[in-house]
Enzyme design. Structure first.
Site, PDB file in Angstrom:
ATOM      1  N   THR A 154       0.865  -1.190   0.000  1.00  0.00           N
ATOM      2  CA  THR A 154       0.000   0.000   0.000  1.00  0.00           C
ATOM      3  C   THR A 154       0.897   1.235   0.000  1.00  0.00           C
ATOM      4  OG1 THR A 154      -0.241  -0.218   2.404  1.00  0.00           O
ATOM      5  CG2 THR A 154      -2.028  -1.080   1.024  1.00  0.00           C
ATOM      6  N   LYS A 180       3.906  -6.676   4.151  1.00  0.00           N
ATOM      7  CA  LYS A 180       3.660  -5.294   3.752  1.00  0.00           C
ATOM      8  C   LYS A 180       3.495  -4.469   5.017  1.00  0.00           C
ATOM      9  CE  LYS A 180       0.301  -3.152   3.653  1.00  0.00           C
ATOM     10  NZ  LYS A 180      -0.434  -2.171   4.572  1.00  0.00           N
ATOM     11  N   THR A 191      -0.825  -1.976  11.280  1.00  0.00           N
ATOM     12  CA  THR A 191      -1.348  -2.262   9.941  1.00  0.00           C
ATOM     13  C   THR A 191      -0.306  -2.952   9.077  1.00  0.00           C
ATOM     14  OG1 THR A 191      -2.471  -1.373   8.017  1.00  0.00           O
ATOM     15  CG2 THR A 191      -0.812   0.023   9.013  1.00  0.00           C
TER      16      THR A 191
END
Length: 269
Positions: A154, A180, A191
Site C-alpha cells: 500500500t 507489507k 497495519t
C-alpha cells in the site's frame, strides 16, 4: 554467530509445493498490482496471529474462523481497500472472496484465508475482486512470490520478501515470507500483513507456538508512528512435503525470517 540456515533467493514460493501470483484488478488508481493469491498444492497446516485491536475488519474475523480448522489451501489478499468498518456487507464480501477461490481451486471454503489492506470504511468493489481472483488462479506459478509481494503493498516503497533453507536428516527444509507495512506500525503488529510458507512437517500446536514466539520477537517489537490497525495478520502454512525437522532448527530459521521482514518494515517507515 554462525547459524544453522542459509539465506536464499525467493520468498513464499521458495518452499516446495507452493505457488503464488499477483495481479492488477483495478483497485488501485495507479494501475499497479493490487491482488495476490498464495496456494499450497496439498492442504497445509495453518497457524496465525491476528490484530489485538478491538475493532477487527471482516477479513480478520473470517480468517480467524477458518484458521480454527487447522488446515489451509490458499490465502487471497487485496490491497487498496481494507474492507474494515463496512458493516454487514464486509463479511459478505470476505466470504465471497473465500468462496470464489475455493470453488475454482477445488478446496473447502474454510481452507481459504482472506486478507485485505488499504482504505478503511469503503465497501469492497467485489465484482473487480472476483474477476481478479479468476485471473490469479490462471497465472499461479512457483515463481510468483515476487509478484505477490508487490501486490500486497500500500504505502510501501519496496516489496518485502525473504527465504532461507537448512538441512535436517539429509533433507533440505525451506521457509519463505513476504510482508507489507510502512506506516501505522505500533507494537502488536498494527497495519501490517505477513505470509509465511514452509515445506517442513510441523504439528499444528507446535507451529502455532513457533509462530507466536517469532512474532513476539519481531513484528510485535517494532514501532513507526504509533497507530494501531484493524487488519493485522501473520499467517504461516506448512505443507510437510520436505519432512519433519528438529523444532529448535525450525524455530531459529522462522525467527530470522520474521525479524528480517520486520526490519524491512521499519526501514520503509
Amino acid at each position: 554467530m554462525k547459524t544453522a540456515f542459509t539465506r536464499i533467493n525467493g520468498s513464499v514460493t521458495a518452499p516446495r509445493g507452493f505457488r503464488a501470483a499477483g495481479f492488477a484488478a483495478g483497485l488501485k488508481a495507479s494501475g499497479k498490482k493490487d491482488m495476490a493469491l498464495l496456494v499450497s498444492d496439498k492442504p497445509a497446516v495453518v497457524a496465525a496471529v491476528f490484530t489485538t485491536n478491538q475493532v477487527k475488519a471482516a477479513p480478520v474475523k473470517l480468517s480467524m474462523q477458518h484458521a480454527k480448522s487447522g488446515k489451509a489451501s490458499a490465502i487471497v489478499v487485496n490491497s487498496a481497500n481494507a474492507n474494515a468498518c463496512t458493516g454487514s456487507s464486509g463479511m459478505i464480501h470476505a466470504r465471497a472472496m473465500a468462496c470464489a477461490v475455493a470453488r475454482r481451486f477445488g478446496c473447502a471454503e474454510n481452507h481459504v484465508l482472506v486478507c485485505s489492506t488499504g482504505r478503511i470504511g469503503v465497501n469492497l468493489p467485489i465484482v473487480k475482486v472476483e474477476t481478479g481472483i479468476k485471473h490469479l488462479l490462471g497465472i499461479l506459478s512457483s515463481r510468483g512470490g515476487a509478484a505477490a509481494a508487490q501486490a500486497i503493498m500500500t504505502t510501501d516503497t519496496f516489496a518485502k520478501q525473504v527465504a532461507v533453507q537448512f538441512k535436517a536428516g539429509g533433507r533440505t527444509i525451506r521457509i519463505g515470507g513476504i510482508a507489507k507495512g510502512a506506516g501505522m506500525i505500533q507494537p502488536n503488529m498494527a497495519t501490517m500483513l505477513s505470509f509465511l510458507t514452509t515445506d517442513a512437517a510441523i504439528p499444528r500446536a507446535a507451529l502455532q507456538k513457533a509462530l507466536t514466539h517469532a512474532v513476539n520477537h519481531s513484528f510485535n517489537r517494532i514501532t513507526v508512528d504509533g497507530d494501531t490497525s484493524t487488519n493485522d495478520t501473520v499467517i504461516v502454512l506448512a505443507n510437510g512435503v520436505a519432512g519433519a525437522p528438529p523444532l529448535a532448527k525450525f524455530q531459529e530459521a522462522l525467527d530470522f525470517v520474521c525479524l528480517e521482514l520486520a526490519k524491512m518494515i521499519v526501514r520503509d517507515g
